[in-house]
Enzyme design. Structure first.
Site, PDB file in Angstrom:
ATOM      1  N   ASP A 148      -4.834  10.246 -34.020  1.00  0.00           N
ATOM      2  CA  ASP A 148      -3.203   9.965 -33.810  1.00  0.00           C
ATOM      3  C   ASP A 148      -3.381   8.396 -33.310  1.00  0.00           C
ATOM      4  O   ASP A 148      -2.340   7.956 -32.054  1.00  0.00           O
ATOM      5  CB  ASP A 148      -2.754  10.610 -32.524  1.00  0.00           C
ATOM      6  CG  ASP A 148      -3.344  10.816 -31.590  1.00  0.00           C
ATOM      7  OD1 ASP A 148      -5.062  10.698 -31.231  1.00  0.00           O
ATOM      8  OD2 ASP A 148      -3.145  10.632 -30.695  1.00  0.00           O
ATOM      9  N   ASP A 151      -1.062   5.014 -28.801  1.00  0.00           N
ATOM     10  CA  ASP A 151      -1.832   6.253 -29.414  1.00  0.00           C
ATOM     11  C   ASP A 151      -1.087   7.283 -29.028  1.00  0.00           C
ATOM     12  O   ASP A 151      -0.018   6.902 -27.492  1.00  0.00           O
ATOM     13  CB  ASP A 151      -2.567   5.736 -28.534  1.00  0.00           C
ATOM     14  CG  ASP A 151      -3.559   7.569 -28.235  1.00  0.00           C
ATOM     15  OD1 ASP A 151      -4.461   7.639 -28.514  1.00  0.00           O
ATOM     16  OD2 ASP A 151      -3.257   8.531 -27.519  1.00  0.00           O
TER      17      ASP A 151
END
Length: 489
Positions: A402, A359
């Site tokens: 993301d 992440d």
């Protein structure tokens, strides 16, 4: 007025001439560069064709001729048993042994000289003089006393491609060498790469010769009396063998100037010295350029037909399927592809399967502060970093936004940690070079879970990797964490 008009016309003519000249120069440069590129492409295609042919042959030998090494070892043990009964080779009938075993026998003494053999022409061959590399290897094999066999090498006198085996006598005074002629093998005849070489020479008239050289510089299929490397060729050969990089030199070929190209080939099927080979291509660059236009037209037609077929197939079937399972922005497999994975996960051969949740920290700020276009650039770069940092057998997905998922198969905890550190470090390097992104504090946090330690269900492993990701962020971001059993999922 007329003078002004004349000057104007002269100026127009000069401008036209200069423009035409500039266009001509640009076209010449473009054609010259294009010719260089096409030459390189053709060379690459020739090289790859030869290497593919050799590799196919070696694979066939490995798959279809697995009993040869076992037979050679048994035959060697028979000869050593005879040696124990009678160590006087002068009293042996080597021709009788050859007919019994179906393999030539060579007796190599401590000076690495063949003293006795069923192949008369090789008696007296001194490996210290002809083949210093092999002589050093023979010394090592003599000391070990173990059985060795090479997948593919050359018989110097005839150039025949043979399989050789080696084993020292118990007293280490001699090495028993056996040879098995692969030219007589049905597998060799079916996958003979020399046929490919002849076809290439016929197709490309500017190629004088193509040779596959063993680690000593001897050409497979060619007697040593017909092909020896000159000092200059030997230097380029050794340089390629050491650096594994292609080398080219200009030399003499049958009284004419020619280019000698040396390409490293590392066999994935052989071991020891037969693993390293060099492909030698001898060609005429002048003839190459003269025939290039004809080959270019033929190649373009072929490529157009292939491309047309591929385009039809791609747009009809492959392209929609690819887009369905790949992220358009990054090119990585998408969430749909991840969801299609089997639910159960297996760890093979005592190794582990690792789930990595990746992440990007503060990525939202990139979109908010710098805009979605800059955000897309960051995501594409991160995807490329992940792709380059993971092993070939790993799987990488853009799970959403993301967030990325990486599955590492057959791996240890230590190797997984190295992959995670590498991804984080490379992303940090990228961020460091981008001042705007750097100021926003962008980094990568990674959560890791393992099969079978944390379960064998992909959803369970995903959840536990997510818990570990939360711990990594809680510790300060820009780092990785491994799921611990005392953590709540």
């Amino acid at each position: 007025m007329n003078n002004l008009r004349f000057k104007f016309l002269v100026g127009i003519v000069v401008l036209f001439i200069l423009t035409s000249a500039l266009i001509a120069i640009i076209n010449y440069i473009h054609l010259k560069e294009q010719t260089k590129e096409e030459n390189a492409l053709i060379l690459n295609r020739i090289e790859q064709t030869i290497i593919d042919s050799i590799e196919t042959y070696e694979k066939a030998i490995q798959l279809l001729d697995t009993n040869t090494a076992t037979t050679m070892q048994k035959n060697t043990e028979k000869i050593i048993a005879l040696y124990k009964e009678n160590p006087n080779f002068d009293e042996w009938d080597f021709q009788k042994l050859f007919h019994e075993l179906g393999m030539h026998i060579y007796i190599i003494n401590e000076e690495n000289v063949i003293t006795h053999s069923s192949y008369q022409k090789d008696i007296g061959l001194d490996f210290r003089q002809c083949c210093q590399k092999l002589a050093s290897i023979l010394d090592e094999r003599r000391k070990s006393g173990e059985f060795y066999h090479d997948a593919m090498d050359i018989e110097q006198q005839t150039g025949d491609v043979k399989k050789f085996s080696y084993m020292a006598t118990p007293d280490k005074k001699y090495i028993i060498e056996l040879s098995y002629n692969l030219n007589d093998n049905k597998v060799f005849n079916a996958f003979n790469f020399f046929h490919t070489i002849e076809e290439l020479k016929s197709l490309y008239p500017y190629i004088h010769g193509i040779n596959v050289l063993n680690f000593g510089g001897l050409a497979l299929g060619t007697p040593i009396s017909e092909r020896r490397l000159t000092d200059k060729e030997r230097e380029a050969f050794e340089k390629t063998l050491k650096s594994k990089k292609t080398e080219e030199i200009t030399g003499d070929w049958k009284g004419k100037q020619a280019t000698f190209r040396y390409i490293y080939y590392d066999s994935i099927f052989n071991e020891d010295q037969t693993q390293n080979k060099i492909v030698e291509i001898i060609y005429d660059k002048k003839l190459w350029s003269a025939h290039l236009d004809e080959y270019r037209k033929m190649f373009v037609i072929q490529i157009l037909i292939i491309i047309s077929f591929i385009l039809v197939l791609s747009f009809a079937v492959a392209r929609p399927m690819y887009l369905a399972y790949h992220d358009r922005l990054t090119g990585l497999a998408n969430r749909s592809a991840y969801e299609d994975l089997l639910s159960s996960v297996k760890a093979k051969n005592g190794m582990k399967t690792a789930f990595l949740m990746i992440d990007l920290d503060y990525f939202k700020e990139v979109n908010d502060e710098l805009g979605h276009q800059e955000g897309d650039i960051v995501l594409k770069q991160v995807a490329e970093i992940i792709r380059s940092a993971i092993p070939k057998n790993a799987l990488a997905y853009r799970y959403g936004g993301d967030e990325f998922v990486v599955i590492l198969n057959s791996i240890t905890i230590e190797e997984t940690e190295k992959v995670a550190c590498n991804i984080i470090a490379k992303i940090n390097d990228f961020v460091e070079q981008n001042e705007d992104v750097k100021n926003l504090g962008v980094s990568a946090s990674i959560g890791i879970s393992f099969c079978p330690d944390n379960g064998n269900n992909k959803n369970l492993l995903y959840e536990k990797a997510d818990v570990a990701l939360y711990e990594a962020k809680k510790k300060g971001k820009g780092q990785y964490a491994i799921f611990q059993n005392n953590q709540s999922s």
